[in-house]
Design a protein around this motif. Structure first.
Motif, PDB file in Angstrom:
ATOM      1  N   THR A 180     -27.453 -10.277  24.128  1.00  0.00           N
ATOM      2  CA  THR A 180     -26.835 -10.338  25.458  1.00  0.00           C
ATOM      3  C   THR A 180     -26.106  -9.046  25.810  1.00  0.00           C
ATOM      4  O   THR A 180     -25.885  -8.753  26.983  1.00  0.00           O
ATOM      5  CB  THR A 180     -25.815 -11.497  25.532  1.00  0.00           C
ATOM      6  N   GLY A 181     -25.699  -8.287  24.793  1.00  0.00           N
ATOM      7  CA  GLY A 181     -25.007  -7.034  25.036  1.00  0.00           C
ATOM      8  C   GLY A 181     -23.571  -7.183  25.479  1.00  0.00           C
ATOM      9  O   GLY A 181     -22.950  -6.208  25.935  1.00  0.00           O
ATOM     10  N   VAL A 182     -22.987  -8.385  25.334  1.00  0.00           N
ATOM     11  CA  VAL A 182     -21.588  -8.564  25.737  1.00  0.00           C
ATOM     12  C   VAL A 182     -20.676  -7.774  24.806  1.00  0.00           C
ATOM     13  O   VAL A 182     -21.044  -7.453  23.674  1.00  0.00           O
ATOM     14  CB  VAL A 182     -21.183 -10.057  25.724  1.00  0.00           C
ATOM     15  N   GLU A 183     -19.497  -7.459  25.285  1.00  0.00           N
ATOM     16  CA  GLU A 183     -18.556  -6.647  24.516  1.00  0.00           C
ATOM     17  C   GLU A 183     -18.230  -7.301  23.174  1.00  0.00           C
ATOM     18  O   GLU A 183     -17.986  -8.503  23.095  1.00  0.00           O
ATOM     19  CB  GLU A 183     -17.257  -6.464  25.299  1.00  0.00           C
ATOM     20  N   ARG A 184     -18.243  -6.488  22.129  1.00  0.00           N
ATOM     21  CA  ARG A 184     -17.823  -6.973  20.805  1.00  0.00           C
ATOM     22  C   ARG A 184     -16.696  -6.084  20.315  1.00  0.00           C
ATOM     23  O   ARG A 184     -16.819  -4.869  20.241  1.00  0.00           O
ATOM     24  CB  ARG A 184     -18.985  -6.971  19.815  1.00  0.00           C
ATOM     25  N   SER A 185     -15.577  -6.713  20.022  1.00  0.00           N
ATOM     26  CA  SER A 185     -14.396  -5.976  19.571  1.00  0.00           C
ATOM     27  C   SER A 185     -13.498  -6.941  18.815  1.00  0.00           C
ATOM     28  O   SER A 185     -13.742  -8.153  18.772  1.00  0.00           O
ATOM     29  CB  SER A 185     -13.636  -5.392  20.763  1.00  0.00           C
ATOM     30  N   GLU A 186     -12.467  -6.391  18.216  1.00  0.00           N
ATOM     31  CA  GLU A 186     -11.533  -7.232  17.468  1.00  0.00           C
ATOM     32  C   GLU A 186     -10.893  -8.281  18.364  1.00  0.00           C
ATOM     33  O   GLU A 186     -10.606  -9.400  17.934  1.00  0.00           O
ATOM     34  CB  GLU A 186     -10.455  -6.361  16.824  1.00  0.00           C
ATOM     35  N   ALA A 187     -10.696  -7.944  19.628  1.00  0.00           N
ATOM     36  CA  ALA A 187     -10.032  -8.854  20.567  1.00  0.00           C
ATOM     37  C   ALA A 187     -10.824 -10.137  20.800  1.00  0.00           C
ATOM     38  O   ALA A 187     -10.244 -11.192  21.071  1.00  0.00           O
ATOM     39  CB  ALA A 187      -9.794  -8.145  21.897  1.00  0.00           C
ATOM     40  N   VAL A 188     -12.163 -10.066  20.704  1.00  0.00           N
ATOM     41  CA  VAL A 188     -12.990 -11.255  20.961  1.00  0.00           C
ATOM     42  C   VAL A 188     -13.649 -11.780  19.696  1.00  0.00           C
ATOM     43  O   VAL A 188     -14.527 -12.649  19.754  1.00  0.00           O
ATOM     44  CB  VAL A 188     -14.087 -10.955  22.008  1.00  0.00           C
ATOM     45  N   SER A 189     -13.251 -11.270  18.519  1.00  0.00           N
ATOM     46  CA  SER A 189     -13.869 -11.725  17.274  1.00  0.00           C
ATOM     47  C   SER A 189     -13.621 -13.217  17.083  1.00  0.00           C
ATOM     48  O   SER A 189     -12.553 -13.733  17.404  1.00  0.00           O
ATOM     49  CB  SER A 189     -13.305 -10.951  16.072  1.00  0.00           C
ATOM     50  N   GLY A 190     -14.638 -13.891  16.582  1.00  0.00           N
ATOM     51  CA  GLY A 190     -14.533 -15.332  16.417  1.00  0.00           C
ATOM     52  C   GLY A 190     -15.241 -16.065  17.543  1.00  0.00           C
ATOM     53  O   GLY A 190     -16.252 -15.600  18.077  1.00  0.00           O
ATOM     54  N   ALA A 191     -14.690 -17.190  17.941  1.00  0.00           N
ATOM     55  CA  ALA A 191     -15.322 -18.024  18.963  1.00  0.00           C
ATOM     56  C   ALA A 191     -15.522 -17.325  20.314  1.00  0.00           C
ATOM     57  O   ALA A 191     -16.573 -17.497  20.942  1.00  0.00           O
ATOM     58  CB  ALA A 191     -14.518 -19.312  19.155  1.00  0.00           C
ATOM     59  N   PRO A 192     -14.551 -16.534  20.808  1.00  0.00           N
ATOM     60  CA  PRO A 192     -14.727 -15.926  22.139  1.00  0.00           C
ATOM     61  C   PRO A 192     -15.998 -15.094  22.276  1.00  0.00           C
ATOM     62  O   PRO A 192     -16.654 -15.133  23.323  1.00  0.00           O
ATOM     63  CB  PRO A 192     -13.473 -15.047  22.286  1.00  0.00           C
ATOM     64  N   TYR A 193     -16.369 -14.338  21.236  1.00  0.00           N
ATOM     65  CA  TYR A 193     -17.571 -13.495  21.308  1.00  0.00           C
ATOM     66  C   TYR A 193     -18.825 -14.350  21.502  1.00  0.00           C
ATOM     67  O   TYR A 193     -19.684 -14.052  22.336  1.00  0.00           O
ATOM     68  CB  TYR A 193     -17.685 -12.660  20.033  1.00  0.00           C
ATOM     69  N   VAL A 194     -18.920 -15.428  20.757  1.00  0.00           N
ATOM     70  CA  VAL A 194     -20.082 -16.320  20.874  1.00  0.00           C
ATOM     71  C   VAL A 194     -20.068 -17.019  22.224  1.00  0.00           C
ATOM     72  O   VAL A 194     -21.106 -17.157  22.885  1.00  0.00           O
ATOM     73  CB  VAL A 194     -20.085 -17.362  19.734  1.00  0.00           C
ATOM     74  N   GLN A 195     -18.918 -17.477  22.637  1.00  0.00           N
ATOM     75  CA  GLN A 195     -18.816 -18.175  23.925  1.00  0.00           C
ATOM     76  C   GLN A 195     -19.136 -17.242  25.100  1.00  0.00           C
ATOM     77  O   GLN A 195     -19.787 -17.652  26.060  1.00  0.00           O
ATOM     78  CB  GLN A 195     -17.415 -18.781  24.072  1.00  0.00           C
ATOM     79  N   ASN A 196     -18.704 -15.996  25.007  1.00  0.00           N
ATOM     80  CA  ASN A 196     -19.023 -15.031  26.063  1.00  0.00           C
ATOM     81  C   ASN A 196     -20.522 -14.780  26.137  1.00  0.00           C
ATOM     82  O   ASN A 196     -21.099 -14.664  27.227  1.00  0.00           O
ATOM     83  CB  ASN A 196     -18.304 -13.697  25.801  1.00  0.00           C
ATOM     84  N   ALA A 197     -21.161 -14.705  24.952  1.00  0.00           N
ATOM     85  CA  ALA A 197     -22.601 -14.445  24.902  1.00  0.00           C
ATOM     86  C   ALA A 197     -23.398 -15.592  25.507  1.00  0.00           C
ATOM     87  O   ALA A 197     -24.290 -15.381  26.341  1.00  0.00           O
ATOM     88  CB  ALA A 197     -23.031 -14.203  23.461  1.00  0.00           C
ATOM     89  N   ILE A 198     -23.084 -16.798  25.122  1.00  0.00           N
ATOM     90  CA  ILE A 198     -23.854 -17.950  25.601  1.00  0.00           C
ATOM     91  C   ILE A 198     -23.586 -18.225  27.081  1.00  0.00           C
ATOM     92  O   ILE A 198     -24.438 -18.769  27.800  1.00  0.00           O
ATOM     93  CB  ILE A 198     -23.537 -19.204  24.740  1.00  0.00           C
ATOM     94  N   SER A 199     -22.418 -17.813  27.568  1.00  0.00           N
ATOM     95  CA  SER A 199     -22.075 -18.005  28.988  1.00  0.00           C
ATOM     96  C   SER A 199     -22.950 -17.161  29.909  1.00  0.00           C
ATOM     97  O   SER A 199     -23.114 -17.491  31.080  1.00  0.00           O
ATOM     98  CB  SER A 199     -20.597 -17.664  29.224  1.00  0.00           C
ATOM     99  N   THR A 200     -23.519 -16.061  29.390  1.00  0.00           N
ATOM    100  CA  THR A 200     -24.359 -15.204  30.224  1.00  0.00           C
ATOM    101  C   THR A 200     -25.614 -15.925  30.697  1.00  0.00           C
ATOM    102  O   THR A 200     -26.223 -15.532  31.689  1.00  0.00           O
ATOM    103  CB  THR A 200     -24.779 -13.930  29.461  1.00  0.00           C
ATOM    104  N   VAL A 201     -25.995 -16.976  30.003  1.00  0.00           N
ATOM    105  CA  VAL A 201     -27.183 -17.739  30.371  1.00  0.00           C
ATOM    106  C   VAL A 201     -26.821 -19.133  30.877  1.00  0.00           C
ATOM    107  O   VAL A 201     -27.371 -19.611  31.872  1.00  0.00           O
ATOM    108  CB  VAL A 201     -28.153 -17.862  29.174  1.00  0.00           C
ATOM    109  N   PHE A 202     -25.863 -19.789  30.218  1.00  0.00           N
ATOM    110  CA  PHE A 202     -25.552 -21.182  30.533  1.00  0.00           C
ATOM    111  C   PHE A 202     -24.261 -21.372  31.323  1.00  0.00           C
ATOM    112  O   PHE A 202     -23.864 -22.513  31.577  1.00  0.00           O
ATOM    113  CB  PHE A 202     -25.482 -22.003  29.236  1.00  0.00           C
ATOM    114  N   GLY A 203     -23.626 -20.286  31.720  1.00  0.00           N
ATOM    115  CA  GLY A 203     -22.411 -20.411  32.519  1.00  0.00           C
ATOM    116  C   GLY A 203     -21.321 -21.186  31.799  1.00  0.00           C
ATOM    117  O   GLY A 203     -21.097 -21.012  30.611  1.00  0.00           O
TER     118      GLY A 203
END
Length: 484
Positions: free
Chosen positions: A334-357
């Motif tokens: 998905t190419g969503v931002e990956r950083s320490e700030a979103v490590s863990g659940a937020p990174y996965v949730q941000n990625a899946i939101s790009t398709v499933f809102g």
């Protein structure tokens, strides 16, 4: 992390404990545990001539074999119990953390350790079958503590392993599992950092405590039912996200391999490199060589120990090559931002939101609830086995188990409210202790597992359904409860 003079005494103490845990964690994994894991995996892969690859199709065939007695646990059921413990929050949160903190190359090192680690999984589960014990009801049980005691004649070391197992699965992993679950709720507007973690931890603790009243057989049935569904659903959702972003796949793999072989970066900061994060989170997720799965493997009723060893290699593949990879590819594509700030659940949730809102974060939360629940139940199944060992091979009293399970419930609650670093470090350290006892023990007993594999393959070549007899490979039958 910088200590501010306005911090309370409680926060200062928490910071110091976390710092100490992280220091121990770093030393344990680099260089000690990485060397032990790599040597053991390569050693077993060479001696078995790549059993985890050569007999892959045979492993799949064995899943269909029913137990000799329908009242006993089958190979499939034992594999699903171990998979329930392996497949958990690490497949989502662990992979996300590894990529965000270590880099995309962490995926490659997860794959490498999975493949060579599957050979270690074969050996430890085969040994657990050979040295398993029989209880008063005629059911089998066992694990590393039993083969360390019986085969290596080292009861003190076996007891130490059992202590580490209890520390890992009743404390370390359960703290982390509870934390990881509550962290998925941070994506919602109703999340309150002070209140929500306590509510999530409380509900999870109560549900787990209720299910513990059903005992080991209930755990087997529950996990056997839930694991396949949650695994398939998660992979399907991941595939949809990957397919939608199919044009990004080539560049994604370039990123993974480029990062994995950026040795200048790796050796410039080894402890925080993609290699270390990949190995640590891969080990946490698939547990190959840790010594956990053999506790479930020993409960299976099979005609030959190698059968259960082969089946357990599949559990490692399911966990890492299927589920962990699904998470990694879904997020990276998905190419969503990956950083320490979103490590863990937020990174996965941000990625899946790009398709499933908005459905994306909700699905991850639902998946995490199932993953966390089955992980906790699978973990405590292992703990019960260790407690029996420490209690002179007898089941502890009902009063003791009630008090112990209440303590586990309290630990699950507190896991939801502790800092992320402390949760990960506690799990890494206790798991590392298990591995540093189990893998060297398996290497010392490697010949027994290799001879057992040779016996299995010779019988297969002769057109037989392999049946194991301890004397055929030179073992003393008097030291065993089975295989006489």
């Amino acid at each position: 992390m910088v200590i501010n003079i306005t911090k309370t005494t409680k926060e200062r103490i928490c910071f110091m404990i976390t710092k100490i845990l992280n220091s121990i964690d770093s030393i344990m994994y680099y260089p000690i545990l990485i060397i032990v894991m790599a040597l053991a995996g390569i050693y077993f892969t060479v001696l078995t001539r790549g059993v985890q690859i050569r007999l892959f199709l045979e492993s799949i065939r064995l899943l269909k074999e029913p137990p000799e007695d329908k009242s006993n646990v089958s190979s499939l059921q034992a594999m699903l119990v171990s998979t329930a413990s392996r497949v958990g929050t690490g497949n989502i949160i662990g992979v996300s953390t590894a990529i965000c903190l270590g880099g995309a190359g962490a995926c490659f090192w997860m794959w490498i350790m999975c493949i060579i680690g599957a050979a270690s999984a074969f050996v430890e589960s085969t040994l657990a079958q050979i040295y398993k014990r029989k209880n008063s009801d005629g059911e089998s049980y066992g694990g590393p503590a039993y083969y360390i005691e019986k085969a290596l004649h080292a009861p003190a070391l076996a007891a130490l392993f059992a202590v580490f197992l209890i520390a890992t699965y009743a404390v370390g992993f359960n703290l982390l599992c509870s934390y990881n679950l509550q962290s998925t709720f941070a994506a919602y507007s109703f999340y309150d950092a002070k209140i929500t973690p306590m509510i999530v931890g409380g509900v999870l603790a109560i549900l787990t405590g209720y299910c513990l009243l059903g005992g080991g057989k209930r755990i087997v049935k529950l996990t056997s039912f839930i694991v396949p569904f949650m695994g398939v659903a998660y992979v399907m959702i991941s595939l949809i996200v990957i397919i939608v972003n199919i044009t990004h796949i080539p560049s994604m793999f370039v990123l993974i391999f480029k990062d994995a072989f950026d040795f200048k970066s790796i050796f410039g900061g080894v402890a925080g490199s993609c290699m270390i994060y990949g190995i640590k989170r891969g080990l946490y997720s698939n547990e190959a060589g840790v010594g956990s799965a053999p506790n479930a493997s020993a409960s299976a009723k099979v005609s030959h120990p190698a059968k259960q060893g082969l089946v357990q290699t599949l559990s490692v593949y399911i966990d890492t090559l299927l589920l962990c990879t699904a998470t990694a590819l879904m997020c990276l594509s998905t190419g969503v931002e990956r950083s320490e700030a979103v490590s863990g659940a937020p990174y996965v949730q941000n990625a899946i939101s790009t398709v499933f809102g908005h459905f994306g974060p909700a699905f991850i939360t639902f998946a995490m609830v199932l993953f966390a629940f089955t992980t906790l139940l699978g973990n405590l199944f292992y703990v019960d086995n260790a407690l029996i060992y420490l209690n002179k091979k007898r089941e502890p009293s009902k009063l003791f188990m009630t008090v112990f399970h209440l303590a586990c419930v309290v630990i699950i609650f507190f896991g939801a409210i502790i800092p992320m670093d402390a949760a990960w470090a506690a799990a890494d350290i206790t798991m590392g202790g298990m591995t540093l006892i189990n893998l060297p023990s398996c290497m010392l007993l490697g010949k027994v597992a290799i001879d057992t594999l040779k016996d299995y393959e010779e019988q297969k070549k002769a057109g037989k359904d392999p049946k194991f007899m301890a004397r055929d490979i030179g073992l003393n039958e008097e030291e065993l409860d089975y295989w006489k």
